[in-house]
Design a protein around this motif. Structure first.
Motif, PDB file in Angstrom:
ATOM      1  N   MET A 181      -1.876 -44.852  -1.383  1.00 34.75           N
ATOM      2  CA  MET A 181      -2.552 -43.444  -1.611  1.00 34.75           C
ATOM      3  C   MET A 181      -3.275 -43.705  -2.603  1.00 34.75           C
ATOM      4  O   MET A 181      -2.555 -43.994  -3.979  1.00 34.75           O
ATOM      5  N   SER A 182      -4.422 -42.654  -3.328  1.00 32.27           N
ATOM      6  CA  SER A 182      -4.980 -42.162  -4.830  1.00 32.27           C
ATOM      7  C   SER A 182      -4.031 -41.768  -5.172  1.00 32.27           C
ATOM      8  O   SER A 182      -2.992 -40.851  -4.894  1.00 32.27           O
ATOM      9  N   PRO A 183      -3.946 -41.368  -6.624  1.00 23.31           N
ATOM     10  CA  PRO A 183      -3.153 -40.930  -7.134  1.00 23.31           C
ATOM     11  C   PRO A 183      -3.437 -38.663  -6.566  1.00 23.31           C
ATOM     12  O   PRO A 183      -2.619 -38.657  -6.776  1.00 23.31           O
ATOM     13  N   ALA A 184      -4.835 -38.595  -6.761  1.00 27.11           N
ATOM     14  CA  ALA A 184      -4.482 -37.663  -6.329  1.00 27.11           C
ATOM     15  C   ALA A 184      -4.214 -37.099  -4.588  1.00 27.11           C
ATOM     16  O   ALA A 184      -3.639 -36.351  -4.710  1.00 27.11           O
ATOM     17  N   GLU A 185      -4.140 -38.357  -4.021  1.00 30.48           N
ATOM     18  CA  GLU A 185      -3.466 -37.680  -2.289  1.00 30.48           C
ATOM     19  C   GLU A 185      -2.536 -37.840  -2.768  1.00 30.48           C
ATOM     20  O   GLU A 185      -1.430 -37.118  -1.787  1.00 30.48           O
ATOM     21  N   ARG A 186      -2.011 -39.401  -3.751  1.00 31.07           N
ATOM     22  CA  ARG A 186       0.107 -38.773  -4.011  1.00 31.07           C
ATOM     23  C   ARG A 186       0.423 -37.570  -4.332  1.00 31.07           C
ATOM     24  O   ARG A 186       1.398 -37.200  -4.149  1.00 31.07           O
ATOM     25  N   ARG A 187      -0.673 -37.082  -5.312  1.00 31.53           N
ATOM     26  CA  ARG A 187       0.346 -36.061  -5.405  1.00 31.53           C
ATOM     27  C   ARG A 187       0.029 -34.078  -4.623  1.00 31.53           C
ATOM     28  O   ARG A 187       1.091 -33.986  -4.525  1.00 31.53           O
ATOM     29  N   GLN A 188      -1.171 -35.016  -4.065  1.00 34.39           N
ATOM     30  CA  GLN A 188      -1.227 -33.975  -2.932  1.00 34.39           C
ATOM     31  C   GLN A 188       0.070 -34.366  -1.553  1.00 34.39           C
ATOM     32  O   GLN A 188       0.910 -33.215  -1.158  1.00 34.39           O
ATOM     33  N   PHE A 189       0.102 -34.960  -1.267  1.00 35.16           N
ATOM     34  CA  PHE A 189       1.562 -35.898  -0.280  1.00 35.16           C
ATOM     35  C   PHE A 189       2.411 -35.135  -1.308  1.00 35.16           C
ATOM     36  O   PHE A 189       3.518 -34.360  -0.149  1.00 35.16           O
ATOM     37  N   TRP A 190       3.291 -35.193  -2.372  1.00 32.82           N
ATOM     38  CA  TRP A 190       4.523 -34.386  -2.720  1.00 32.82           C
ATOM     39  C   TRP A 190       4.244 -33.305  -2.549  1.00 32.82           C
ATOM     40  O   TRP A 190       5.908 -32.320  -2.533  1.00 32.82           O
ATOM     41  N   GLN A 191       3.082 -32.483  -3.287  1.00 37.38           N
ATOM     42  CA  GLN A 191       3.170 -31.179  -2.944  1.00 37.38           C
ATOM     43  C   GLN A 191       3.675 -30.548  -1.792  1.00 37.38           C
ATOM     44  O   GLN A 191       3.984 -29.712  -1.472  1.00 37.38           O
ATOM     45  N   ASP A 192       2.570 -31.027  -0.410  1.00 36.59           N
ATOM     46  CA  ASP A 192       2.978 -31.384   0.907  1.00 36.59           C
ATOM     47  C   ASP A 192       4.755 -31.769   1.455  1.00 36.59           C
ATOM     48  O   ASP A 192       5.076 -30.541   1.660  1.00 36.59           O
ATOM     49  N   GLN A 193       4.671 -32.395   0.719  1.00 32.08           N
ATOM     50  CA  GLN A 193       6.075 -32.597   1.189  1.00 32.08           C
ATOM     51  C   GLN A 193       7.436 -31.525   0.686  1.00 32.08           C
ATOM     52  O   GLN A 193       8.092 -31.420   1.495  1.00 32.08           O
ATOM     53  N   PHE A 194       7.106 -31.313  -0.625  1.00 30.72           N
ATOM     54  CA  PHE A 194       8.060 -29.808  -1.393  1.00 30.72           C
ATOM     55  C   PHE A 194       7.707 -29.150  -0.680  1.00 30.72           C
ATOM     56  O   PHE A 194       8.337 -27.922  -0.751  1.00 30.72           O
ATOM     57  N   SER A 195       7.098 -28.567  -0.556  1.00 30.05           N
ATOM     58  CA  SER A 195       6.286 -27.230   0.199  1.00 30.05           C
ATOM     59  C   SER A 195       7.828 -27.353   1.122  1.00 30.05           C
ATOM     60  O   SER A 195       7.904 -26.161   1.632  1.00 30.05           O
ATOM     61  N   ALA A 228      14.713 -20.776  -8.018  1.00 29.42           N
ATOM     62  CA  ALA A 228      14.882 -20.392  -6.085  1.00 29.42           C
ATOM     63  C   ALA A 228      14.414 -20.208  -4.817  1.00 29.42           C
ATOM     64  O   ALA A 228      14.319 -20.803  -4.323  1.00 29.42           O
ATOM     65  N   ALA A 229      13.013 -20.206  -5.694  1.00 29.81           N
ATOM     66  CA  ALA A 229      12.242 -19.237  -4.721  1.00 29.81           C
ATOM     67  C   ALA A 229      11.902 -21.014  -3.894  1.00 29.81           C
ATOM     68  O   ALA A 229      11.876 -22.391  -4.206  1.00 29.81           O
ATOM     69  N   ILE A 230      11.513 -20.436  -2.527  1.00 30.59           N
ATOM     70  CA  ILE A 230      10.908 -21.627  -1.553  1.00 30.59           C
ATOM     71  C   ILE A 230       9.551 -21.560  -1.518  1.00 30.59           C
ATOM     72  O   ILE A 230       8.601 -20.806  -1.810  1.00 30.59           O
ATOM     73  N   ASP A 231       9.014 -22.769  -2.653  1.00 28.85           N
ATOM     74  CA  ASP A 231       7.565 -22.563  -3.493  1.00 28.85           C
ATOM     75  C   ASP A 231       7.441 -23.997  -3.693  1.00 28.85           C
ATOM     76  O   ASP A 231       8.232 -24.841  -4.135  1.00 28.85           O
ATOM     77  N   ALA A 232       6.439 -24.618  -3.141  1.00 29.95           N
ATOM     78  CA  ALA A 232       6.300 -26.147  -3.332  1.00 29.95           C
ATOM     79  C   ALA A 232       6.649 -26.050  -5.234  1.00 29.95           C
ATOM     80  O   ALA A 232       7.095 -27.370  -5.459  1.00 29.95           O
ATOM     81  N   SER A 233       5.974 -25.452  -6.164  1.00 28.50           N
ATOM     82  CA  SER A 233       6.061 -25.793  -7.451  1.00 28.50           C
ATOM     83  C   SER A 233       6.889 -26.241  -8.176  1.00 28.50           C
ATOM     84  O   SER A 233       7.457 -26.971  -8.734  1.00 28.50           O
ATOM     85  N   GLN A 234       7.654 -24.993  -7.300  1.00 27.19           N
ATOM     86  CA  GLN A 234       9.468 -24.462  -8.003  1.00 27.19           C
ATOM     87  C   GLN A 234      10.610 -25.996  -7.229  1.00 27.19           C
ATOM     88  O   GLN A 234      11.155 -26.394  -8.093  1.00 27.19           O
ATOM     89  N   SER A 235      10.033 -26.513  -5.991  1.00 29.09           N
ATOM     90  CA  SER A 235      11.284 -27.008  -5.260  1.00 29.09           C
ATOM     91  C   SER A 235      10.200 -28.559  -6.253  1.00 29.09           C
ATOM     92  O   SER A 235      11.111 -29.708  -6.093  1.00 29.09           O
ATOM     93  N   TRP A 236       8.888 -29.082  -6.289  1.00 31.28           N
ATOM     94  CA  TRP A 236       8.655 -30.052  -7.351  1.00 31.28           C
ATOM     95  C   TRP A 236      10.054 -30.236  -8.213  1.00 31.28           C
ATOM     96  O   TRP A 236      10.450 -31.064  -8.028  1.00 31.28           O
ATOM     97  N   MET A 237      10.354 -29.773  -9.288  1.00 32.34           N
ATOM     98  CA  MET A 237      10.583 -29.821 -10.109  1.00 32.34           C
ATOM     99  C   MET A 237      12.089 -29.933  -9.686  1.00 32.34           C
ATOM    100  O   MET A 237      12.392 -30.820 -10.823  1.00 32.34           O
TER     101      MET A 237
END
Lengths: 308, 143, 651
Positions: A181-195, A228-237
């Motif tokens: 994956m490219s950096p952008a794809e990885r970022r998207q990947f983790w965002q999807d995973q953690f969502s 504690a929100a079920i939220d990609a950004s918060q779960s990422w952190m």
């Protein structure tokens, strides 16, 4: 009575309880068990489905004197806990076993159907008359294993002879896709995973090194690293808090990933982190009970890798 | 993306780098205005998670600066920082964050000119990264 | 109830930041009860306005957007205190050094300033009242370096009744000043003014003098530095030696003469100079025959006091001090590697100014007669070249040595006085004669003593028929000059002395790019080092002449006296603290703490938790970043405060 059970029974002279495995009557694979009496230990087994890292229970049994059956990789977790003062070495009897490489039961069941009896002999795993090469169904961490000999051990209870270790797996499946994956794809990947993270904290509960438990920063409201929100950004952190806190401590037992009910590939991050740490500091978690973990010490000559 | 809209966070140790940035100010050295400096007692206080938090909150770049190795006001805080931050730097690509968005370095209290140069260079670097891969912020929801 | 005060700092801030607008933006933020723009927040009326607002609007937190907190945080904390608010409920926002002074566009700078203030408001919400503790301070000072700076500082501190330990690495105090012949601009004899002070140091009841000693290791902090001092073995019992110099006379092993800058010969066992204080011999093992495998015991046999002890070992003494004065002085630039066209040190008659100083001195190797090293002849033509290793970017040394111009003028005058028919030439770049009576002195060198000043650099020196040909440019005439000299004196620049860097590290003193120790503030803290309780005296802080050195030493002494006169010090309340009920007892904090400030404690049966010893904690926060659940937090820099700042900075 076999030698393995005998060894566990003898341990009872010194300990209050022993952590090991019994065979699950339903599925025919090993499940963790706690033996309180020598008689209970009659059922103890050790086979290639004993994949669990029992060390997770050690910090919670601080008041007791505990015997624990440990594979080479599990012993690394114990050593790391001792180095971090989370486990009192004098209150643990490590019953070391030589591991043949563990079968990923989930994977095997995916191939052959749930609950099917697994037989493992002669380098082939057989189920329902079908056989596959062991490497096909081994746990990811068992490929290229470097820990056949437990790093910390009080009594040896047999186990497998040191066979040729399965070679490290070529990246396949999600690992292969991630590597490309490219950096952008990885970022998207983790965002999807953690969502998909439901914030159940099973990863943390399954981790032998996550002994902070209720004080864990990924859950604490104060100081508020993540809500504690079920939220990609918060779960990422929140997830990165755990990953960051595992730096130099994770022995790669894969329990967090196995425990994750939504299948987030946490080991992708932890494996990368462990590799970086080994490269930078020449350290693998659980190197020994006396070894200082790399982030708790320094070397003034560290600048070999240069200022960034 | 014009540099005025870039958001860069800098964690500066009080004794060397913050003083160095003060020195650059005293010498009236013009610098890009995208940097927000957060004062910490020592680079060893900078939990790598603070850097990740900044990225989570949408920072375009993060800069950490402490005393030169050997000059730490507290003796060895920057040595711990160096280990933590180097690890972080190498983990950023795994997370899909361009490592060009992060920089850790050492600036002493007397290096005002170096500080001003550093801000200019790092801002330029973030700008270039931003052009190649915009929109870093971790989105809350998947659209 | 937060009060926000935006300082205009005259026009320093208001020229580029619209402070009214910034205050307006701040007023709109949650919890802000008052926001105003003030002309000079740090002035009396400014502070009075802040105090009035605190009282009338019942503020419990204050944000001040002004200069760097390194400048006025203490000022405003006191102002809060006077107004009845806990002084630590203050947050300073740097909109001058980090904003108005580095930007020119008013709109952009105003927006940035508003953003910075927003960040400060977010942070101040999490401030907690803190109070300072007190610790006892050891009433004893350490002075490192026994040159004129160290001597003056030690005498001044001792005069106030505070005991002093003066540590000097060489066998005698006096430093570089003791090696000078005369001093500019008065031409009074250097040792005549210095020697009485040296003797006073030796005799002072409050001064413990340790020569041949170095600082080995330092622990602790202001008020209680624990310092290991290594007394190097000299094979001579200092208490027994009477300084009769019989050993030196009879010693068969020749050794370089350090005191005379290598111009003469000394012995393996010797007294540094006849004026040495203490007047005690010391033996240099590297030159001694006995220690290089021989059987010689001449000095031991002949010593009437029985002071020679070949088995003497280094001795490490640990002492506690409340404050420290660094007075490590300066060294001279080693020119031999950097100026290949000047002969790399191969021509014996190209010498340094310090070596020339020893030739001029009556106590020097030639008894005060100028004799050139090659053949002992009296030189008639002497060429001085200034700025060797100073003001020279080509050798990476841009700074001015600040004394070269003057000491060359002095040496030219003394040359004429020693040899009336001699002629001195001085190659110079610029004449720098800024001190009192300096210009007149330098002028006198030209008018009354006939010294010829040639503005320009020397390109090359080479020997020809027993003379040295000095080729240079006279940039005023625009022509090449060639002088046949008998002796060439290089005015080498001043460097930080050997070992100053090591000492600086031990005491956490930062050094500038030239290796000199950095003062706390270039204008307002000229004698304080960054590290609390450590002060700088003399040329260790930067090249300076004797009057400036003495003045700075006196200032450093005054600071030490002020610090130690009260007997106790306020400790910073910004230290770490552990929330013990949450601590899992992993002690990562103890592993990383540089000050040993973490100990274990059993708050309940079967549990161990960390505890911070506040008197040892210096507030670095390394522990805080190492604690996974964040239960050890540094007051003033808690996770909460920093997180609030990060989030606000990115809104």
């Amino acid at each position: 009575m076999n030698e393995f059970v005998q060894t566990i029974k003898q341990t009872f002279k010194e300990v209050d309880l022993v952590l090991g495995w019994v065979r699950s009557p339903a599925a025919g694979v090993a499940v963790p068990a706690c033996f309180h009496t020598p008689a209970q230990a009659d059922d103890a087994v050790f086979d290639s489905t004993c994949m669990h890292n029992l060390v997770v229970h050690l910090p919670r049994l601080a008041g007791k004197k505990v015997g624990i059956v440990a594979k080479g990789c599990d012993a690394r977790s114990i050593a790391q806990l001792v180095a971090e003062h989370a486990v009192d070495r004098s209150r643990v009897i490590v019953i070391g076993v030589h591991c043949p490489g563990m079968i990923d039961v989930k994977k095997a069941w995916r191939c052959f159907g749930f609950g099917k009896r697994i037989s493992d002999a002669g380098g082939r795993v057989a189920m329902e008359g079908k056989t596959v090469a062991r490497e096909e169904v081994l746990l990811q961490k068992c490929r290229g294993c470097r820990d056949w000999e437990p790093v910390i051990c009080d009594v040896t209870a047999g186990g497998a002879t040191k066979a040729a270790t399965a070679p490290p797996a070529e990246p396949a499946g999600i690992r292969k896709r991630f590597a490309a994956m490219s950096p952008a794809e990885r970022r998207q990947f983790w965002q999807d995973q953690f969502s998909r993270c439901i914030r159940c904290y099973a990863c943390r509960e399954a981790c032998p090194l996550c002994f902070c438990r209720d004080q864990c920063a990924m859950q604490a409201r104060d100081p508020g690293w993540a809500t504690a929100a079920i939220d990609a950004s918060q779960s990422w952190m929140a997830q990165l808090i755990r990953i960051s806190h595992m730096a130099g401590r994770c022995s790669g037992c894969e329990e967090c990933e196995r425990a994750c009910p939504v299948g987030i590939p946490l080991m992708l991050l932890l494996e990368e982190q462990n590799a970086v740490i080994e490269e930078l500091f020449g350290y693998r978690a659980g190197a020994g009970p006396e070894v200082k973990p790399p982030l708790l010490t320094f070397n003034i000559k560290d600048d070999a890798w240069g200022e960034s | 993306m014009p540099r005025e809209t870039l958001k860069i966070v800098g964690f500066l140790c009080n004794w060397c780098s913050y003083a160095g940035a003060d020195m650059a100010g005293m010498a009236r050295m013009r610098q890009p205005d995208s940097l927000r400096i957060i004062r910490v007692p020592c680079s060893g206080r900078v939990d790598p998670l603070l850097v990740l938090k900044a990225f989570q909150e949408g920072a375009d770049g993060v800069l950490v600066s402490g005393c030169h190795p050997g000059d730490c006001h507290y003796g060895n805080g920057n040595y711990f920082a160096r280990r933590r931050l180097e690890l972080l730097k190498r983990m950023l690509p795994v997370l899909g964050i361009d490592p060009g968005r992060f920089h850790y370095t050492w600036v002493s209290a007397s290096e005002g000119a170096r500080w001003a140069r550093l801000v200019e260079e790092f801002t330029g670097q973030v700008e270039r990264v931003q052009e190649a891969q915009p929109n870093l912020k971790i989105q809350s929801r998947i659209p | 109830m937060i009060g926000v005060f935006i300082c205009q700092c005259g026009t320093n801030i208001s020229a580029t930041v619209d402070t009214g607008k910034v205050a307006q933006a701040a007023a709109a933020m949650r919890g802000v009860a008052d926001a105003e723009s003030i002309q000079y927040a740090c002035s009396d009326p400014g502070q009075a306005a802040i105090a009035a607002a605190i009282r009338h609007k019942r503020l419990d937190r204050v944000v001040i957007g002004a200069c760097s907190p390194r400048m006025h945080e203490a000022t405003f904390r006191r102002a809060l205190d006077r107004a009845g608010l806990n002084p630590f409920m203050l947050e300073m926002v740097n909109i001058r050094e980090h904003c108005s002074w580095i930007h020119s566009d008013v709109d952009q700078a105003t927006e940035k300033a508003a953003g910075l203030v927003r960040k400060g408001i977010a942070r101040v919400r999490h401030h907690l009242p803190l109070s300072a503790g007190k610790t006892a301070a050891v009433r004893r000072a350490l002075v490192v370096g026994g040159g004129i700076a160290g001597i003056q500082a030690a005498l001044d501190i001792a005069a106030a009744g505070i005991p002093v330990t003066l540590v000097e690495k060489s066998p005698t105090i006096g430093g570089n000043m003791a090696r000078l012949d005369k001093t500019f601009p008065t031409l009074d004899c250097s040792s005549c003014i210095l020697t009485p002070l040296m003797v006073e140091v030796k005799q002072h009841e409050n001064i413990e003098l340790m020569v041949n000693s170095e600082v080995d290791d330092v622990h602790g902090h202001v008020g209680n530095f624990e310092v290991d001092i290594r007394r190097k073995a000299t094979c001579v019992d200092e208490k027994k030696c009477s300084g009769c110099m019989i050993c030196q006379e009879k010693c068969p092993a020749k050794a370089p003469d350090d005191f005379n800058a290598g111009m003469g010969q000394s012995k393996a066992i010797s007294v540094a100079s006849p004026q040495a204080v203490p007047l005690v011999a010391s033996l240099r093992k590297e030159h001694c025959r006995r220690f290089s495998g021989g059987k010689c015991r001449v000095c031991q046999k002949l010593c009437p006091a029985g002071a020679v002890d070949y088995g003497q070992q280094d001795e490490v003494v640990r002492q506690s001090f409340g404050a420290v004065v660094a007075a490590t002085g300066y060294g001279f630039y080693d020119w031999t590697g950097a100026y290949p066209t000047y002969g790399m040190g191969l021509y014996p008659d190209v010498i340094t100014s310090l070596q020339y100083e020893r030739l001029l001195s009556a106590s020097g190797p030639t008894g005060g007669h100028i004799r050139r090293p090659s053949d002992g002849a009296e030189p008639r033509q002497v060429v001085f070249i200034s700025c060797i290793g100073s003001r020279d970017e080509s050798v990476g040394r841009p700074q001015c040595c600040s004394v070269g111009c003057m000491y060359i003028a002095k040496q030219a005058i003394l040359t004429k006085e020693h040899i009336p028919d001699s002629q001195s030439y001085i190659f110079y770049i610029d004449m720098r004669a800024g001190g009192k009576n300096y210009e007149e002195f330098a002028r006198r060198a030209q008018t009354r003593y006939g010294t010829l000043y040639i503005r320009g650099r020397v390109g090359k020196i080479f020997p020809r028929w027993g003379k040295l040909v000095v080729m240079g440019t006279d940039t005023l005439v625009g022509d090449q000059v060639e002088i046949e000299a008998d002796l060439v004196v290089l005015a080498t620049g001043l460097t930080a002395s050997d070992g100053a860097g090591g000492l600086a590290r031990k005491f956490n003193i930062s050094c500038d790019e030239n290796g000199f120790m950095a003062e706390g503030h270039p204008k307002l803290k000229p004698v304080e080092a960054e590290a609390a309780g450590v002060f700088l005296a003399g040329a260790c802080q930067g090249p300076k002449d004797i009057p400036a050195t003495v003045a700075q030493a006196g200032a450093a002494a005054a600071k030490v006296i002020g610090l130690l006169s009260r007997g106790e010090l306020e400790t910073s309340p910004m230290v770490a603290a552990v929330s013990q009920s949450k601590c899992s007892g992993c002690f990562k904090c103890r592993d990383v703490c540089p000050f040993g400030a973490i100990e274990d404690e059993r708050p309940a049966a079967g549990r161990t938790a960390a505890r911070v010893l506040a008197s040892l904690c210096r507030g670095c926060g390394i522990c805080s970043a190492a604690c996974p659940p964040g239960v050890i937090s540094l007051s003033g820099y808690t996770d909460k405060q920093l997180l609030a700042e990060v989030v606000a900075a990115l809104r």
